[in-house]
Design an enzyme around this catalytic site. Structure first.
Site, short mmCIF file in Angstrom:
data_model
loop_
_atom_site.label_atom_id
_atom_site.label_comp_id
_atom_site.label_asym_id
_atom_site.label_seq_id
_atom_site.Cartn_x
_atom_site.Cartn_y
_atom_site.Cartn_z
N HIS A 1 6.36 -11.52 5.77
CA HIS A 1 6.09 -11.09 4.40
C HIS A 1 7.39 -10.73 3.71
O HIS A 1 8.28 -10.12 4.30
CB HIS A 1 5.09 -9.93 4.34
CG HIS A 1 5.43 -8.73 5.16
ND1 HIS A 1 5.31 -8.69 6.53
CD2 HIS A 1 5.90 -7.51 4.79
CE1 HIS A 1 5.67 -7.49 6.97
NE2 HIS A 1 6.05 -6.76 5.93
N LEU A 2 7.49 -11.15 2.46
CA LEU A 2 8.64 -10.86 1.62
C LEU A 2 8.34 -9.63 0.79
O LEU A 2 7.34 -9.60 0.06
CB LEU A 2 8.94 -12.04 0.70
CG LEU A 2 10.01 -11.81 -0.38
CD1 LEU A 2 11.39 -11.72 0.26
CD2 LEU A 2 9.97 -12.94 -1.41
N ILE B 1 0.82 -1.22 0.00
CA ILE B 1 0.00 0.00 0.00
C ILE B 1 0.85 1.27 0.00
O ILE B 1 0.34 2.35 -0.28
CB ILE B 1 -1.01 0.03 1.17
CG1 ILE B 1 -0.29 -0.02 2.52
CG2 ILE B 1 -2.02 -1.09 1.05
CD1 ILE B 1 -1.22 0.26 3.70
#
Length: 175
Positions: free
Chosen positions: A138-139, A70
């Protein structure tokens, strides 16, 4: 001393505390001990399709999801996230090596699907606690890295105290 602390030597930070743990803390593939879903975790809700404003991108791996960040640091900025809740890279052990490898593969695939193939200009990695904005593994898949502004160059600095590449994480997990 300052060079080592700032990670300016160009070598992976030897003081990074990501280690291969002997047993699972949060989640381990195929165990009933894992906490698969956390209703308070935004990435768990995204992975479950409960955040309709987040478009899931095509991902060939049934255990992972991919979506756009985002707050993109470059034209292509995607997150590859396991569907099962895992807090961070510090919660991983040798049992997670295949999953991390799959996350990196999905990251490369999503870039190719979006017509980005210059893998010399890609930054892929994980934030290390306490520098995680969301406590769900998270990558970050970001390209082109040459577009980074000053802040992004700091936030996504390779193998620093706060951000490590997938390769560095895999190296630590294999030890």
């Amino acid at each position: 001393m300052a060079e080592k602390q700032a990670g300016l030597a160009g070598e992976p930070n030897p003081d990074c505390t990501v280690t291969a743990k002997a047993g699972p803390e949060v989640s381990s593939p195929g165990t009933s001990e894992s906490r698969d879903y956390d209703s308070n975790c935004v990435f768990c809700r995204v992975a479950a399709g409960q955040e309709p404003e987040t478009e899931l991108l095509y991902c060939e791996n049934k255990d992972l999801v991919c979506f756009k960040d985002i707050k993109p640091a470059a034209l292509h900025h995607y997150l590859v996230v396991p569907k099962k809740h895992i807090g961070s890279c510090k919660d991983l052990n040798k049992d997670h090596i295949e999953m991390v490898e799959s996350m990196v593969t999905v990251g490369k695939t999503i870039l190719e699907r979006n017509n980005f193939t210059d893998f010399t200009d890609v930054r892929m990695g994980f934030h290390v606690p306490p520098f995680c904005s969301v406590s769900h593994l998270h990558l970050h898949v970001i390209a082109p890295a040459k577009e980074f502004g000053f802040l992004s160059r700091v936030v996504y600095r390779r193998d620093s105290y706060w951000f490590i590449t997938g390769d560095y994480l895999l190296e630590k997990l294999r030890k």
